[in-house]
Design a protein around this motif. Structure first.
Motif, short mmCIF file in Angstrom:
data_model
loop_
_atom_site.label_atom_id
_atom_site.label_comp_id
_atom_site.label_asym_id
_atom_site.label_seq_id
_atom_site.Cartn_x
_atom_site.Cartn_y
_atom_site.Cartn_z
N ASP A 233 -1.65 7.08 0.37
CA ASP A 233 -1.49 7.28 -1.07
C ASP A 233 -0.55 6.21 -1.62
O ASP A 233 0.02 5.40 -0.86
N ASP A 234 -0.36 6.19 -2.92
CA ASP A 234 0.44 5.14 -3.54
C ASP A 234 1.88 5.15 -3.06
O ASP A 234 2.51 4.10 -2.88
N GLU A 235 2.42 6.34 -2.81
CA GLU A 235 3.80 6.44 -2.37
C GLU A 235 3.97 5.85 -0.97
O GLU A 235 4.93 5.12 -0.69
N ALA A 236 3.03 6.16 -0.07
CA ALA A 236 3.09 5.62 1.29
C ALA A 236 2.92 4.11 1.28
O ALA A 236 3.57 3.39 2.06
N LEU A 237 2.04 3.61 0.41
CA LEU A 237 1.86 2.16 0.31
C LEU A 237 3.13 1.50 -0.18
O LEU A 237 3.53 0.44 0.33
N ALA A 238 3.79 2.10 -1.16
CA ALA A 238 5.04 1.55 -1.66
C ALA A 238 6.11 1.49 -0.57
O ALA A 238 6.88 0.53 -0.48
N ARG A 239 6.15 2.52 0.28
CA ARG A 239 7.11 2.52 1.39
C ARG A 239 6.81 1.39 2.36
O ARG A 239 7.72 0.75 2.89
N ARG A 240 5.53 1.13 2.61
CA ARG A 240 5.18 0.03 3.51
C ARG A 240 5.57 -1.31 2.92
O ARG A 240 6.10 -2.18 3.63
N VAL A 241 5.30 -1.49 1.65
CA VAL A 241 5.67 -2.74 0.98
C VAL A 241 7.17 -2.99 1.13
O VAL A 241 7.61 -4.11 1.42
N GLU A 242 7.95 -1.93 0.98
CA GLU A 242 9.41 -2.07 1.10
C GLU A 242 9.82 -2.33 2.55
O GLU A 242 10.61 -3.24 2.82
N SER A 243 9.29 -1.53 3.48
CA SER A 243 9.74 -1.65 4.87
C SER A 243 9.30 -2.97 5.50
O SER A 243 10.01 -3.49 6.37
N GLU A 244 8.17 -3.51 5.07
CA GLU A 244 7.67 -4.77 5.63
C GLU A 244 8.14 -5.98 4.84
O GLU A 244 7.75 -7.11 5.12
N ARG A 245 8.98 -5.74 3.85
CA ARG A 245 9.55 -6.83 3.03
C ARG A 245 8.43 -7.71 2.43
O ARG A 245 8.48 -8.94 2.47
N VAL A 246 7.43 -7.01 1.89
CA VAL A 246 6.28 -7.69 1.31
C VAL A 246 6.66 -8.28 -0.05
O VAL A 246 7.33 -7.64 -0.85
N SER A 247 6.22 -9.52 -0.28
CA SER A 247 6.50 -10.18 -1.55
C SER A 247 5.32 -10.21 -2.51
O SER A 247 5.48 -10.49 -3.69
N ALA A 248 4.11 -9.91 -1.99
CA ALA A 248 2.90 -9.89 -2.84
C ALA A 248 1.86 -9.02 -2.16
O ALA A 248 1.91 -8.82 -0.95
N THR A 249 0.92 -8.51 -2.94
CA THR A 249 -0.14 -7.65 -2.39
C THR A 249 -1.51 -8.09 -2.89
O THR A 249 -1.64 -8.63 -4.00
N ALA A 250 -2.51 -7.85 -2.05
CA ALA A 250 -3.91 -8.06 -2.41
C ALA A 250 -4.68 -6.83 -1.89
O ALA A 250 -5.02 -6.77 -0.72
N VAL A 251 -4.87 -5.86 -2.76
CA VAL A 251 -5.50 -4.60 -2.35
C VAL A 251 -6.53 -4.19 -3.39
O VAL A 251 -6.46 -4.57 -4.55
#
Length: 253
Positions: A233-251
């Motif tokens: 879900d969107d919340e879990a995706l946001a946690r991954r973006v934060e934990s993986e130090r993601v700077s951009a997304t393509a989803v």
């Protein structure tokens, strides 16, 4: 740009020289909970072993066409760079009957049998595991690749102007792959070395393979490649973006 960095394999070699310890591909399968992180050096080792298997045991030659019946997966990324290393054409989702070799995941084995050449099967199990029972008529990649050499040298130099990649029927040379991947960087949010892109796109279009491999490689960045991202879900995706130090997304959500 000289010929050494005008192919995807050349980009990988440049990354190995620059910073082999940095992460290159972090893979998630959200249907199984698998997570694998590969540094440039580890990824390069898998590519070298796979290229040796392709050129040596499977007898692939420059210009041969390899149908890759594989999803967005870290092992697919390895095969794409191995094909570039040997000089064979990587045809993602291509017709096995028209290919010289076929590389198949577990869900496309029946279709892959249409290939009259060598057939390789990938179980796509966590940690690169093998099939419990090898598919009849196929080489089990996980059985054969560990014993291959850790260094690779092509029998013939790879020409950047030769056909290298086919996706959804569109064709590109090695030089065009490098140029397009570099040009895509800004639009994908890759601002240079250290950029980290999360991609949930399938490998069935140029956009998918550019975001999921080529563009991060071309710019000194890294990719968090996610399969079955719709399980989050969107919340879990946001946690991954934060934990993986993601700077951009393509989803695609």
């Amino acid at each position: 740009m000289n010929d050494a960095v005008r192919t995807p394999a050349g980009l990988l070699q440049a990354a190995l020289r620059a910073d082999p310890a940095r992460p290159l591909v972090t893979f998630y399968d959200d249907a199984t909970g698998e997570r694998v992180e590969l540094s440039v050096a580890t990824f390069g080792n898998w590519v070298a072993k796979t290229a040796n298997l392709l050129q040596g045991d499977l007898g692939a030659e420059p210009g041969d066409r390899v149908a890759l019946l594989l999803p967005a997966h870290w092992q697919t990324a390895v095969w794409l760079l191995a094909c570039s290393s040997v000089g064979v054409v990587a045809d993602l989702g291509g017709d096995p009957a028209a290919a010289d070799l076929v590389v198949s995941g577990p869900d496309t084995l029946d279709a892959a049998r249409a290939c009259s050449g060598e057939r390789v099967a990938l179980a796509l199990r966590p940690l690169g595991g093998r099939f419990p029972q090898p598919p009849e008529g196929f080489t089990d990649y996980a059985v054969e690749v560990p014993g291959q050499g850790d260094r690779f040298a092509p029998f013939s130099p790879v020409d950047p102007e030769d056909l290298a990649l086919v996706v959804a029927g569109a064709e590109w040379t090695g030089a065009e792959v490098v140029e397009k991947a570099s040009a895509d960087a800004a639009g994908l949010g890759l601002t240079g070395p250290g950029s980290r892109l999360l991609s949930g796109l399938p490998y069935d279009s140029w956009k998918g393979v550019s975001a999921g491999l080529y563009s991060p490689l071309a710019t000194g960045g890294s990719v968090v490649l996610c399969r079955n991202l719709d399980h989050l879900d969107d919340e879990a995706l946001a946690r991954r973006v934060e934990s993986e130090r993601v700077s951009a997304t393509a989803v695609a959500r």
